[in-house]
Write a protein that holds these residues in place. Structure first.
Motif, PDB file in Angstrom:
ATOM      1  N   THR A  46       0.833  -1.203   0.000  1.00 24.89           N
ATOM      2  CA  THR A  46       0.000   0.000   0.000  1.00 24.89           C
ATOM      3  C   THR A  46       0.871   1.257   0.000  1.00 24.89           C
ATOM      4  O   THR A  46       0.538   2.255  -0.657  1.00 24.89           O
ATOM      5  CB  THR A  46      -0.933   0.011   1.217  1.00 24.89           C
ATOM      6  OG1 THR A  46      -0.158  -0.213   2.419  1.00 24.89           O
ATOM      7  CG2 THR A  46      -2.001  -1.067   1.098  1.00 24.89           C
ATOM      8  N   GLU A  50       1.049   3.982  -3.021  1.00 24.95           N
ATOM      9  CA  GLU A  50       0.818   5.407  -2.770  1.00 24.95           C
ATOM     10  C   GLU A  50       1.959   6.248  -3.330  1.00 24.95           C
ATOM     11  O   GLU A  50       1.741   7.282  -3.968  1.00 24.95           O
ATOM     12  CB  GLU A  50       0.660   5.650  -1.269  1.00 24.95           C
ATOM     13  CG  GLU A  50       0.414   7.109  -0.911  1.00 24.95           C
ATOM     14  CD  GLU A  50       0.273   7.324   0.590  1.00 24.95           C
ATOM     15  OE1 GLU A  50       0.121   8.493   0.996  1.00 24.95           O
ATOM     16  OE2 GLU A  50       0.313   6.332   1.347  1.00 24.95           O
ATOM     17  N   GLN A  55      -2.951   2.243  -7.992  1.00 25.75           N
ATOM     18  CA  GLN A  55      -3.769   1.455  -7.081  1.00 25.75           C
ATOM     19  C   GLN A  55      -2.983   0.202  -6.685  1.00 25.75           C
ATOM     20  O   GLN A  55      -2.311  -0.406  -7.514  1.00 25.75           O
ATOM     21  CB  GLN A  55      -5.086   1.057  -7.765  1.00 25.75           C
ATOM     22  CG  GLN A  55      -5.970   2.233  -8.111  1.00 25.75           C
ATOM     23  CD  GLN A  55      -6.445   2.991  -6.883  1.00 25.75           C
ATOM     24  OE1 GLN A  55      -6.858   2.398  -5.890  1.00 25.75           O
ATOM     25  NE2 GLN A  55      -6.385   4.321  -6.945  1.00 25.75           N
TER      26      GLN A  55
END
Length: 211
Positions: A46, A50, A55
């Motif tokens: 994640t 970012e 995504q």
């Protein structure tokens, strides 16, 4: 502020200008940065997503797992450093002394590690954290990189440059270990990269040469 990434990104070949290749390179760049800052245990997809501005599920289009992505970064870190050192040494004048080649190698290693490449920092700082099965390609590159340094040190011995009281292999490992350790303590807010390079070169010159 994140450092610049090396131009020779892992996995970017003749089709580097395609959108897919650029996205893959951006994910690798992001993974290198996150890994260099947070370490193996703290690197999450994640965070990589970012930083790469994609995504998180999109990462799996390019890499089958978190481990595969990290393995690629670790390999690229050493592979880029080896190519960088080769370029630096090849660009030196033909009459450069072996000692000056070693000092140029010291600067090349430090600048690539601390200033130019998140890949190099990630690879150096996480070598002891990565599971062994993810280090096969990295270890081969490390061996090739070590042979480049060994050749310089052997040439210095042949020229009589290195203090005969030194064990050349031990000296080489101590120099490379000290250069690698800089990744753990260097802070650009406290130290100038130019000063770090200058001090390292003085230590190596005085430590290797006969009185």
């Amino acid at each position: 502020m994140p450092r610049k990434h090396s131009a020779a990104r892992a996995g970017v070949g003749p089709d580097a200008d395609t959108k897919s290749a650029r996205t893959r390179a951006r994910i690798l760049d992001a993974a290198a940065h996150v890994l260099s800052v947070k370490g193996y245990a703290g690197t999450r997809l994640t965070d990589v997503a970012e930083y790469a501005e994609v995504q998180a599920p999109a990462i799996y289009y390019y890499f089958s797992s978190r481990e595969e992505l990290i393995e690629e970064v670790m390999f690229a870190g050493v592979a880029e450093m080896r190519r960088h050192l080769k370029d630096v040494i090849d660009d030196l004048p033909a009459d450069t002394s072996v000692l000056d080649k070693i000092l140029a190698a010291v600067e090349a290693h430090l600048r690539h590690e601390l200033e130019l490449s998140d890949y190099a920092t990630a690879s150096i700082r996480n070598s002891g954290q990565i599971p062994e099965h993810l280090r096969t390609r990295q270890r081969k590159e490390e061996a090739a990189y070590g042979r480049m340094w060994r050749k310089l040190f052997d040439e210095a011995v042949a020229e009589g440059t290195i203090d005969p009281g030194l064990d050349v292999r031990t000296a080489q490992l101590l120099v490379m270990g000290g250069l690698n350790w800089a990744a753990e303590w260097f802070d650009p807010r406290k130290f100038s990269i130019d000063d770090v390079v200058r001090n390292a070169q003085i230590l190596v010159r005085n430590g290797l040469t006969a009185a």
